[in-house]
Design an enzyme around this catalytic site. Sequence first.
Site, mmCIF file in Angstrom:
data_model
loop_
_atom_site.group_PDB
_atom_site.id
_atom_site.type_symbol
_atom_site.label_atom_id
_atom_site.label_comp_id
_atom_site.label_asym_id
_atom_site.label_seq_id
_atom_site.Cartn_x
_atom_site.Cartn_y
_atom_site.Cartn_z
ATOM 1 N N HIS A 1 4.840 0.351 0.389
ATOM 2 C CA HIS A 1 5.527 -0.415 1.428
ATOM 3 C C HIS A 1 4.634 -1.549 1.927
ATOM 4 C CE1 HIS A 1 3.589 3.011 3.452
ATOM 5 N NE2 HIS A 1 3.421 2.214 4.500
ATOM 6 N N HIS B 1 0.852 -1.200 0.000
ATOM 7 C CA HIS B 1 0.000 0.000 0.000
ATOM 8 C C HIS B 1 0.877 1.234 0.000
ATOM 9 C CE1 HIS B 1 1.057 -0.498 4.239
ATOM 10 N NE2 HIS B 1 0.766 0.783 4.415
HETATM 11 C C1 SIN Z 1 2.996 1.141 7.880
HETATM 12 O O1 SIN Z 1 2.385 0.594 6.959
HETATM 13 O O2 SIN Z 1 2.957 2.345 8.059
HETATM 14 C C2 SIN Z 1 3.820 0.299 8.809
HETATM 15 C C3 SIN Z 1 5.102 -0.115 8.215
HETATM 16 C C4 SIN Z 1 5.894 -0.973 9.154
HETATM 17 O O3 SIN Z 1 5.471 -1.190 10.287
HETATM 18 O O4 SIN Z 1 6.950 -1.450 8.757
#
Ligand code: SIN
Length: 291
Positions: free
Chosen positions: A266, A109
């Site tokens: 990410h 996302h």
């Molecule tokens: C997020 O999606 O903001 C979290 C990313 C993470 O915890 O690595």
Amino acid sequence: MAKSDKRDETKSSVQVRQLGGHFAAEVRGVDLSEPIPDSTLKDLKNAFGQYGVIFFRDQDLTPEAHIRFAERWGEININRFFQAVDGYPQIAEVRKEPDQTVNIGGGWHTDHSYDQIPALGSILYAREVPESGGDTLFASMSAAWDALSDGLKQTLSGLRAVHSSRHVFGAASAYKAVADLGGRIGNAEQATQDAVHPVGITHPLSGRKALYVNPGFTLRFEGWTTAESAPLLRTLYEHASRPEFTYRFHWEPGSIAFWDNRATWHYALNDYAGKQRLMHRITLEGEAIGA
Ligand code: SIN
């Protein structure tokens, strides 16, 4: 003070090393617990624009220092849905306890694409991380766009896509259905955001084209049904998550990832059952994006 002891505010100590084939860089030579001189900030902004996600190691940040660093970049977005760190509404907690099964952000996302003006990015600071597991994957949407055929780029250039927060944070969301969410995500009634953005955006900092749809929040193409949109979106998602467009970051306590939501996706991996992971996230307001 001897002349040689005087700190040269005009000279930055920033060292930047590219990590992934297309994007992602590690930054050294900066202590983010100290106020950042303008020369350093300029180098960090250049690195951020060029690499899409920048990482720092061995930082020791109080919440105040985290906020001070974030404010050097612009206005902080106060998160509507995440639990905040006690006493610091600017800092969202990304937490998973040993007895919890679901993590936050466990799928590709980009944050806030459901807002009319999507957030610039987030500064995620690792407070407690498992020794192994709990890595975060990043993917470059500029590299993904560049690698599309000219024909598909042309088709996509005429399209806009609808994004929403409702199915993720709203009353009927997958998160809400999970019993062990334990108050980590809330305010479902505030999940009312929908936005329409070009499928190919011109990045406001780098001027590069980037693919701007994501599996988390994009619903469909504007003027198309969900069913009609699904095959092309699936093709784009498979393309954009190809390993060569990704970089995998292993966290240590004190690590920071600062990603650009307009240039990257990410994905927080959920492979550390029985262990604790606690991150502090500050998200920054962005600027209008266009094709
Ligand atoms: C997020 O999606 O903001 C979290 C990313 C993470 O915890 O690595």
